[in-house]
Write an enzyme that holds these catalytic residues in place. Structure first.
Site, PDB file in Angstrom:
ATOM      1  N   TRP A  74       0.819  -1.205   0.000  1.00 40.39           N
ATOM      2  CA  TRP A  74       0.000   0.000   0.000  1.00 40.39           C
ATOM      3  C   TRP A  74       0.861   1.266   0.000  1.00 40.39           C
ATOM      4  CZ3 TRP A  74      -1.703   2.626   5.018  1.00 40.39           C
ATOM      5  CH2 TRP A  74      -0.764   2.422   6.028  1.00 40.39           C
ATOM      6  N   ASP A  75       2.157   1.095   0.268  1.00 38.67           N
ATOM      7  CA  ASP A  75       3.096   2.209   0.271  1.00 38.67           C
ATOM      8  C   ASP A  75       2.928   3.098  -0.960  1.00 38.67           C
ATOM      9  OD1 ASP A  75       3.938  -0.039   1.808  1.00 38.67           O
ATOM     10  OD2 ASP A  75       5.977   0.727   1.916  1.00 38.67           O
ATOM     11  N   GLU A 117       0.360  -2.760  12.649  1.00 37.52           N
ATOM     12  CA  GLU A 117       0.377  -4.228  12.543  1.00 37.52           C
ATOM     13  C   GLU A 117       0.645  -4.925  13.877  1.00 37.52           C
ATOM     14  OE1 GLU A 117       3.323  -4.509   9.474  1.00 37.52           O
ATOM     15  OE2 GLU A 117       1.821  -4.832   7.920  1.00 37.52           O
ATOM     16  N   LYS A 174       2.611   0.370  16.238  1.00 36.07           N
ATOM     17  CA  LYS A 174       3.786   0.302  15.386  1.00 36.07           C
ATOM     18  C   LYS A 174       3.972   1.601  14.625  1.00 36.07           C
ATOM     19  CE  LYS A 174       5.816  -2.438  11.615  1.00 36.07           C
ATOM     20  NZ  LYS A 174       5.497  -3.323  10.499  1.00 36.07           N
ATOM     21  N   GLN A 175       2.883   2.144  14.129  1.00 41.52           N
ATOM     22  CA  GLN A 175       2.996   3.287  13.228  1.00 41.52           C
ATOM     23  C   GLN A 175       1.674   4.038  13.194  1.00 41.52           C
ATOM     24  OE1 GLN A 175       3.156   0.124  10.036  1.00 41.52           O
ATOM     25  NE2 GLN A 175       2.618   1.896   8.789  1.00 41.52           N
TER      26      GLN A 175
END
Lengths: 767, 767
Positions: free
Chosen positions: B325-326, B467, B581-582
């Site tokens: 998806w980046d 994630e 995580k992000q």
């Protein structure tokens, strides 16, 4: 046939196991089969039913009361104990017929041989009473010091639970009273003794114990001894409780040991009359099954409907003294067929814990009643979110027993309805049972999701009986039980509406249930329950199960790196495979044996059996039951024996790390009875009719047992060729029985012999 | 300002990092910045875009082609290499303006000093062409052996992928052709050289390589050298591919190095014209941002719409060369504003992989299109079920990246619609884009569940961007993107229906979509998306997130026992805590900045920022973007710099165990551009209007950049006091701009200076 469990000689490695094996109990208390001289390091315990305590952040668990039987004999400063003394012989025995514990040891000190003999029982008449007779005889003249009294330094797992000890003595009685940490309940023990002959007594007390020290001058060959009368109680008012136990002791001392033992034995005689199962042709099975039944009797709440049976009975604090689904699924059938009054207590426990179940549902954002996975006195869930320690990191491991085993609410509902069907006792519905059923059904509606694309309701994100696979969708067992819960709720409403319209109306109003009716009905009509695959007949345990790695058990086990590693949880070895912890689909096939064909049962037994790890003591009996159901008693037999002997061999896991997790296994005990009576004899109740589809092990000549159906008492004897049913003279109603394909109605006092058509292996199976 | 990245001296520990840092590429091939003399141990790679191979059960990954630049200089039997030889000086440099690689080393052998100088580039005009010029000069007379040719012994992670090597030589060219294992594609490399001066050449070949060995008599102080012309191709027909690369080499040799370099540089000049961002007042930021843009240019598919940009660009085989998806979320905006034709290629890649997405949906029992989490040539998912090795047990760990990151389908749809909104290019909808949008919407309907009790559709059992928390319900980011996908699908249908009724009708029929229309509409109306808590304004990341342990990052990190342990997965340390995580909710607030108030953005930034571990290179830029959005450029700046320098410092993780996971970070490169232009300059497109809400770092005097909107070219210069916008002379349309609260329409060729009202910290925030 013997009724005696015994062990000759002393093995220090078996102290813990024998504590379970030789246990006494009367439903209100359990007393582990430890020696009188043991201190807490040997795990003696007088575990109280229904009283729990919590210290700090530790687990809440039941109370072990101060040990009123504590007794040491001392000769020349040496405490006589097989742990430290020389002995000639040692034997402990349990008479399961009258529930008495026997201990005989011959110690040797120098040239002196001291024979010690004790007998004890927990009164089945007075549930707060423990009695013990101690006798000893020396081969040489000597002076024996008897140190006996109440040892308040109790074994605790997550204690200490008792504090504010108060010791007392007066009028020949000694007493110890203390307060629990959490609920500030008073626990009191009183003790009186009667001594044979005169002796000098002094009282010795420290902060936790109150003991008598008695010097007895013994002449060689003469028998000395004394009897201990101990009462244990708990309650809110310290003084009140202390008074009660004191007067109980005094009363018992007036009645005397022999009288009390006699009355106790009469209770047990009646218990066996109502429940004994006689097997001809297999002494090992006979003994193991009787022992299993004994274990059920000693933990059954005969008088209270506010307690149920914990997963480790009353054998200590293991598993927090918590009540699991074990009761409804594995113990209830025994009580239903033998002592429906106790069954009623067990199911009424769910009524009394309904509010706890409501709180749990609300906590998770649901309506209705979500019963505790681990239930104690209030019904709030004692189960923690982190239940297991990861052996590789020593970190607590998140498990989803508490959050996701929603079938517990269905199990509770199923139990209540089973009781109702067996007894026809409306009162249980009127006194809260119906409310439980409706609240459980409402919970499942609230928990369910509708899948528009498939026009069906689904039950998502659950853990079924197989705990190695957490958080799965549409677990076949769970969904079938949810469906059953909804059906039961409607049946209960129909009973109420037709027979007790006012109670019905008031319940509907109390629960504001009218809107739910349509929702539940639509859910019942469109609830998805996994069905047998048309080609293989296998029912998928849950969505996606069949895509998991299909590895055999031996291979899986070869991957184990640490014998204590947990196979489930986040990264467990079994989670990504088809290996299951315990019967899951197969248990469903037992519960709903009429909903599935013999072919389906056989296909699923054969599919799941090699994939089952039996990591739970609840597993083997289910495989025995379904094997018998499909006519394979030789497949069933080893599973039956494994179940029936579990507390005799003590082969189950006793420790995880330093944590003691042993104890008795009531679910397996109940499972042994189920395998014998519901499995081999093939007993089954369906819509008021009693069915038998026997499938005896080939070497069994017969199995005989009493059953009670809707208040009527019958006696059944199954042989390879016939099934004889006797209706008790005192019965008032006729009853219909069906054996194989033949159906007959037996009048009160009547007798009928049906031919046992037997069940040939693969009976009724296609191909 | 310098356009040169350089490194002086040789550090063997930086070989791998510098392979990434000094990388060349042209979108069709990447060539790592390794030295010419390196063999596979030093990880040289000529990675081909869009060609994948799988060996046995190993991961499918892209092909590294045989290395046509391989060159060693040998003096007195000693191969000149800084790894083993003495050297006086060593320097590598990358000119990011014209994408040329420079290497200068002065070796010392005895008293002889040998200066070696190479220049290389991957032609941006001919995407199959690599050129290199080699020159050397010795301080003493000597004989240098040049060994140069094609090294087919390539570095592979899960190889070897190439087999059936055929070596050839003729007409001055050498060639190597081989076959991939899985798809049997032919990969061919041809090489020709032009040598300055006469020399003797012999061919040396082994099973994997074809090399020339040339003896050159060198006179002290004289410069010798040669130029290599290398072409790399692949295809179905071995002979055909070989012929093509041979004629490409011959053609290039006719054109000569300087001409080709010139044409290559013109392409790059145009690229910078369209994309360069100029920052005044911050040289470090300027350089890092330009370098990030360079990285995006070298991997952008300029000619093919069948490939997209892998998560590690073309820097090797890491992450399977897979597209995540980046691309849509972190790279597409740069291309949309600078080179929409490349953006079109990127989104058309999703059209070409639609069938793979359909297969994945069907595999999991859904309708519509479920895009691959890791997408390669076919769109089938390259992601495995076990992605991570448990450091404590060395066992593969089950992860749910592939199964549960459903937002990927929404990301793909979002990207297509972004392209359409930026360009107004209907063709992308007509050529399959609309079909993708409908199939993605259909997938989400198929994936959703309806919660009757709450009258809403929910998206259950997903993994969001964070994630570390797998399999959660109603992830705010995912649900918002699902809603957007449904909206987009309806918008696309409206465009088609009104402008291309026949195409609309035929698409509806092809997809049999009419029945879905009502379903999607009802879902859109009742889809649940988590909203800000009224009291705190925090949006819960997913159901139950707020009940997780609220531990601070330092405490969490203190629990780490092994620096490589994974914090997510089954038993990961973060999974039971609020540590993420992000950016997850915060990314949603960036994407849908108009749907949420500044107060909400601020509250969530402040809540989630201290709880974010930034375990992904996709995280920092998002925190920079939203910090700038809420007017806190000083919060944003460190996150921007961390993002912009990631491939310069090479500080990211390079190895997990023995597995190389390094490479370039295109998402961070795109994120750096986003943080600067969309964040600090505050550029934003809303309903055809271009908005600026600048929030420059205080030490920046200005930021200036070109943008393209619907085919019109503009130039923007933002200072602390004004925003100047220039419309290109060649533009044909007027365009409305809004800066702060002021809105103006600028005519083609016009110029307007808006006052920059600035964004005070906490601008528009309550309290």
């Amino acid at each position: 046939m013997s009724w005696i469990v015994e062990e000759i000689g002393f093995d220090p490695n078996r102290i813990t196991t024998n504590g379970n094996k030789f246990m006494l109990g009367n439903g209100a208390m359990g007393y582990r089969g430890t020696l009188e001289e043991f201190k807490k390091e040997q795990l003696p315990a007088c575990t109280l039913a229904g009283l729990y305590d919590k210290v700090g952040d530790q687990w809440r668990e039941p109370i072990n009361a101060p040990n009123g039987l504590f007794t040491q004999l001392i000769l020349n400063g040496e405490i006589l104990s097989p742990l430290t003394s020389r002995y000639d012989s040692h034997r402990v025995a349990l008479n399961i017929r009258d529930a008495t514990y026997h201990r005989d040891t011959a110690f040797v000190v120098g040239d002196n041989r001291i024979e010690v003999r004790t007998r004890r029982f927990l009164s089945m008449e007075h549930l707060d009473l423990i009695l013990m007779k101690v006798e000893f005889r020396c081969s040489q003249d000597c002076e024996i010091t008897v140190r006996t009294g109440i040892d308040g330094d109790v074994w605790d797992i997550n204690g200490p639970h008792l504090q504010e000890y108060e010791l007392s003595a007066g009028d020949g009685l000694i007493g110890l009273s203390c307060i629990t940490q959490e609920l500030k309940k008073s626990v009191s023990v009183a003790e009186g003794i009667t001594l044979v002959g005169a002796a000098e007594e002094v009282l010795i007390q420290d902060s936790l114990s109150m003991l008598r020290e008695i010097q007895i001058k013994c002449f060689a060959g003469e028998t000395y001894g004394f009897t201990k009368y101990v009462a244990v109680g708990f309650g809110d008012q310290r003084e009140q409780v202390s008074k009660t136990v004191q007067s109980r002791v005094r009363e018992a001392m007036r009645d005397r040991y022999e009288t009390l033992l006699h009355r106790h034995a009469l209770h047990w005689e009646r218990k066996w009359e109502l429940s004994d199962v006689e097997i001809e042709g297999d002494d090992d099975a006979q003994f193991a099954l009787r022992y299993s039944i004994y274990q059920l009797h000693i933990i059954a709440p005969t008088e209270s409907e506010k307690v149920s049976i914990p997963a480790r009975g009353l054998s200590g604090q293991v598993y927090k003294g918590a009540v699991f689904w074990d009761t409804e699924m594995f113990m209830l059938p025994f009580f239903l067929y033998s002592q429906p009054k106790i069954a009623r207590n067990l199911v009424m426990y769910r009524v009394h814990t309904l509010d706890g179940a409501r709180r749990k549902a609300a906590e998770y954002g649901y309506r209705g009643a979500y019963y505790a996975w681990e239930s104690q006195d209030t019904g709030d869930d004692a189960c923690t979110l982190f239940n297991i320690t990861d052996v590789f990191t020593n970190r607590p491991m998140r498990t989803y027993f508490r959050d996701k085993q929603v079938h517990i609410s269905a199990d509770a509902a199923y139990g209540i309805w089973q009781y109702y069907e067996f007894t026809g006792d409306d009162s249980v519905l009127l006194e809260g049972g119906a409310e439980v059923l409706l609240e459980c059904a409402r919970f499942f509606y609230s928990y369910s999701y509708y899948k528009e694309e498939k026009n069906r309701y689904e039950i998502l994100d659950v853990t079924g009986p197989d705990e190695y696979h957490e958080r799965v969708n549409n677990n076949a067992f769970t969904n079938e039980l949810v469906r059953t819960t909804l059906e039961i709720a409607f049946k209960a409403m129909a009973v109420l509406e037709s027979k007790y319209p006012e109670a019905y109306a008031s319940l509907m109003e109390k629960l504001d249930f009218s809107e739910d009716l349509g929702k539940l009905s639509s859910m019942l009509g469109q609830l998805y329950t996994p069905q047998p695959d048309p080609a293989t007949l296998v029912i998928e345990q849950f969505d996606g199960y069949s895509k998991l790695e299909d590895v055999d058990l031996r291979t899986l086990k070869s991957r184990i790196m640490d014998k204590n590693e947990y196979l489930g949880g986040g990264n467990g070895l079994a989670t990504t495979t088809q290996i299951l912890k315990q019967a899951d689909v197969v248990l469903m096939l037992h519960l709903f044996k009429n909903r599935f064909s013999q072919e389906v049962k056989k296909a699923n037994w054969e599919y799941y059996e090699p994939r089952t790890e039996h990591g739970s003591s609840l597993s083997s009996c289910v495989y025995a039951l379904v094997a018998a159901d499909i006519g394979n008693s030789d497949w069933a037999y080893p599973y039956f024996m494994r179940t029936a002997t579990i507390d005799l061999t003590g082969d189950s896991k006793q420790y995880v790390g330093t944590l003691y997790i042993g104890g008795t296994h009531p679910a397996a005990n109940g499972g042994a009875w189920m395998a014998a009576v519901l499995g081999f004899a093939g007993l089954h109740l369906r819509e008021g009719k009693v069915l038998f589809q026997p499938s005896l092990p080939e070497h069994w000549q017969s199995i005989a047992f009493p059953i009670q159906i809707r208040g009527q008492q019958f006696r059944v004897n199954v042989t390879a060729t016939e099934v004889v049913i006797l209706s008790d003279n005192r019965n008032k109603l006729q009853q219909t029985f069906q054996v194989g394909t033949e159906e007959r109605t037996i009048e009160p006092g009547g007798r009928s012999s049906f031919p046992n058509e037997g069940k040939r292996r693969g009976d009724g199976l296609a191909g």
